[in-house]
Design a protein around this motif. Structure first.
Motif, PDB file in Angstrom:
ATOM      1  N   ALA A 106       0.859  -1.196   0.000  1.00  0.00           N
ATOM      2  CA  ALA A 106       0.000   0.000   0.000  1.00  0.00           C
ATOM      3  C   ALA A 106       0.888   1.237   0.000  1.00  0.00           C
ATOM      4  O   ALA A 106       1.978   1.230   0.567  1.00  0.00           O
ATOM      5  CB  ALA A 106      -0.884  -0.008   1.238  1.00  0.00           C
ATOM      6  N   GLY A 107       0.426   2.298  -0.624  1.00  0.00           N
ATOM      7  CA  GLY A 107       1.195   3.534  -0.647  1.00  0.00           C
ATOM      8  C   GLY A 107       1.256   4.163   0.732  1.00  0.00           C
ATOM      9  O   GLY A 107       2.294   4.611   1.195  1.00  0.00           O
ATOM     10  N   ALA A 108       0.117   4.166   1.379  1.00  0.00           N
ATOM     11  CA  ALA A 108       0.045   4.793   2.699  1.00  0.00           C
ATOM     12  C   ALA A 108      -0.949   4.022   3.557  1.00  0.00           C
ATOM     13  O   ALA A 108      -1.880   3.403   3.047  1.00  0.00           O
ATOM     14  CB  ALA A 108      -0.402   6.242   2.566  1.00  0.00           C
ATOM     15  N   VAL A 109      -0.714   4.029   4.858  1.00  0.00           N
ATOM     16  CA  VAL A 109      -1.672   3.422   5.785  1.00  0.00           C
ATOM     17  C   VAL A 109      -1.954   4.410   6.910  1.00  0.00           C
ATOM     18  O   VAL A 109      -1.184   5.356   7.128  1.00  0.00           O
ATOM     19  CB  VAL A 109      -1.141   2.094   6.393  1.00  0.00           C
ATOM     20  N   GLU A 110      -3.048   4.176   7.608  1.00  0.00           N
ATOM     21  CA  GLU A 110      -3.420   5.050   8.725  1.00  0.00           C
ATOM     22  C   GLU A 110      -3.639   4.206   9.976  1.00  0.00           C
ATOM     23  O   GLU A 110      -4.029   3.042   9.871  1.00  0.00           O
ATOM     24  CB  GLU A 110      -4.732   5.765   8.401  1.00  0.00           C
ATOM     25  N   PRO A 111      -3.421   4.794  11.155  1.00  0.00           N
ATOM     26  CA  PRO A 111      -3.673   4.042  12.387  1.00  0.00           C
ATOM     27  C   PRO A 111      -5.107   3.504  12.414  1.00  0.00           C
ATOM     28  O   PRO A 111      -6.034   4.204  12.004  1.00  0.00           O
ATOM     29  CB  PRO A 111      -3.474   5.078  13.489  1.00  0.00           C
TER      30      PRO A 111
END
Lengths: 420, 161
Positions: free
Chosen positions: A16-21
């Motif tokens: 994934a390019g970005a993840v979030e909490p």
């Protein structure tokens, strides 16, 4: 939004390019680990999944270290089970007695983990490898089974707590005092579900062995993982021990943390955790008069060469107090041999200590140093829960190798400054 | 609907007291259950009857990753564990092996030892019949619910493979 070190590694492993909490991801695993206590349960679950083989014979490691050398017939049967499974599956990283060590000291030494890796281990102290800039976390046996079958594990992306280390530590203060200080400050669930991320100019003064100790006890603050920013020392370690390709992930400048702590290493004193929780910490100046029956120096937390050197520097030319059983466990065969060649083993034996083959043994009340009712130990291990090292009415005080060695000489919990 | 009598404990119940390491030389569920809570409440295993509910404070199941801990609790007959919070490996293990757990601060504070409690996992509702009170637990995220619906990670993994 910027990402923490942990979030970046997880994003990379999930493609994934970005993840979030809070986000759930499926991560590709670089290593799946188990020991002689957790692997037997994992084998049962693995068989239920109906997979003929493990996902990658190079990426599974099994280390019989808890009740080994086999403490009794039941332990021997468990070890036979995992040995046969390892052979049947063609698992390359199965380490038999003679080539083994305590898993979390052995795995980095064998070069099986490098920066950027994602590792799960069916042992809570798997978080140790965060010292190398890897994401490593403890799981149970069923997760180990699914990891062996699929090469993947699910994770909820954690929030991070940032620890900015500054200053220079005092003489006789080591990684153990730093992590006990931190656990005393935030509590045994102070980092629950979160990552503990270490940065700041202070880390450059910490040896790799200090960092392994600090990352090792992230679980004692409830954390998912502990992780250090990679620097020259990390790179030098990986180049010495591993041929694997590493990848360095640094936190974004705008990474979000739920908490940020600045810790001046110069203010930390040798620290001891009183029974029965690792958060019950006091500085050595506050411990009072606590006599002891046994001293344990070793474990995945503090059984590395530097730990043994510190203990030897205090025990050299001295004797342990009569009646105080002092048991020293080099964590791996390599550490044992290095200690032997450096003359440390001779110092320990001359001082009246015993030196054991590598094993987790006494740390979890398995064997090789169990406490009787009412007995008290000072130990460089990681947990001081009720009954952890033996009888439920025994007591464990957690400390650094320096404090443990000094205490062996005086027979009560002591600062190295008292004996030198 | 799960229903039973409550066994109550405090904060930071660790996996060493749930199942001491000296008993970890077996994978037999019944044998593990026979030592459940041995160092904290030696009589637990004599009092517990199938369906009973365990209630505790913060950070339940902290310490070791031993899956033997939720296995021992489940095999002892406990139908659900309610706590203010769970240590993360225990939480994960419980979901993976299909031991029902619920995070609910209010219930964990209010419920006393011996109360009769029922739990509706799907709705996230806990009813205290003794005190005639109802509590709402923290729900599971969709992803975890899928694992729960598959009776644990083995079922989920088989489906996904």
């Amino acid at each position: 939004m910027g990402m923490t070190m942990t979030q970046k590694i997880l994003a990379n492993s999930a493609g994934a390019g970005a993840v979030e909490p809070g986000q759930f991801i499926m991560a590709d695993l670089d290593l799946v680990l188990g020991n002689d206590v957790t692997t037997p349960v994992a084998i049962e679950e693995f068989k239920k999944m109906g997979k003929a083989g493990v996902f990658d014979t190079k990426k599974v490691a099994i280390v019989p270290d808890h009740f080994t050398p086999n403490k009794d017939i039941k332990a021997a049967e468990q070890c036979r089970l995992i040995r046969e499974f390892a052979h049947e599956m063609g698992i390359e990283n199965y380490f038999e007695i003679g080539e083994m060590g305590i898993e979390h000291a052995l795995i980095p030494e064998k070069g099986l983990v490098v920066a950027g890796d994602v590792v799960i281990g069916a042992d809570s102290h798997t978080c140790t490898y965060g010292a190398l800039g890897a994401f490593a976390t403890g799981v149970g046996s069923t997760d180990m089974a699914a990891g062996m079958a699929t090469g993947k594990a699910w994770f909820k992306v954690p929030e991070g707590i940032k620890f900015i280390l500054t200053g220079r530590k005092q003489k006789w203060v080591s990684g153990k005092d730093i992590i006990l200080h931190i656990i005393g400050m935030i509590g045994v669930d102070g980092a629950l579900y979160k990552s503990m991320e270490y940065t700041g100019e202070g880390i450059s003064e910490l040896s790799m062995d200090d960092r392994f100790t600090i990352a090792n006890m992230a679980i004692e603050a409830g954390a998912k993982n502990g992780i250090f920013e990679v620097d020259e020392k990390t790179i030098a370690y990986m180049e010495e021990y591993s041929t694997k390709q590493y990848e360095i992930f640094r936190a974004d400048e705008d990474a979000q943390y739920s908490e940020v702590y600045e810790i001046d290493l110069g203010k930390i004193r040798p620290t001891v955790a009183f029974p029965h929780l690792p958060e019950n910490t006091r500085t050595i100046d506050e411990v009072g008069d606590i006599t002891i029956d046994q001293v344990v120096i070793g474990s995945c937390t503090n059984g590395r060469l530097e730990d043994l050197r510190i203990a030897a520097s205090i025990l050299k030319g001295r004797k342990v107090k009569k009646g105080v059983r002092t048991i020293i466990f080099p964590a791996t065969q390599k550490i044992y041999l290095d200690a032997l060649r450096e003359g440390l083993i001779e110092i320990f034996i001359e001082a009246g200590a015993v030196v054991s083959t590598p094993t987790c043994g006494p740390c979890l009340g398995g064997h090789m140093g169990i406490l009787a009712k009412g007995e008290r130990a000072i130990s460089t291990t990681n947990r001081n829960f009720i009954g952890r090292m033996g009888h439920k009415e025994s007591e464990v005080y957690l400390a650094s190798p320096a404090v443990a060695a000094a205490s062996a000489i005086t027979g009560k919990i002591s600062s190295p400054e008292e004996v030198l | 609907m799960l229903k039973g009598k409550v066994h109550k404990y405090g904060d930071n119940v660790d996996t060493d007291v749930i199942i001491p390491a000296r008993y970890l030389t077996t994978t037999d569920k019944k044998e593990l259950a026979s030592h459940c809570m041995a160092d904290m409440d030696a009589d637990f295993i004599n009092r517990v009857v199938p369906g009973d509910i365990m209630v505790a404070g913060w950070n339940f199941g902290c310490g070791s990753s031993r899956e033997h801990a939720p296995i021992a609790i489940k095999a002892s007959g406990i139908s659900c564990v309610i706590a203010k919070s769970f240590a993360r490996i225990f939480y994960r293990n419980a979901i993976n092996i299909g031991l029902p757990i619920m995070e609910c601060r209010e219930a964990a504070e209010d419920i006393e030892c011996g109360d009769i409690v029922s739990v509706d996992m799907k709705e996230g509702i806990i009813i205290n019949h003794t005190k005639e009170k109802e509590y709402r637990a923290v729900g599971f995220p969709d992803f975890m619910q899928k694992i729960i619906d598959a009776d644990g990670l083995v079922g989920y993994t088989k489906k996904e493979m």
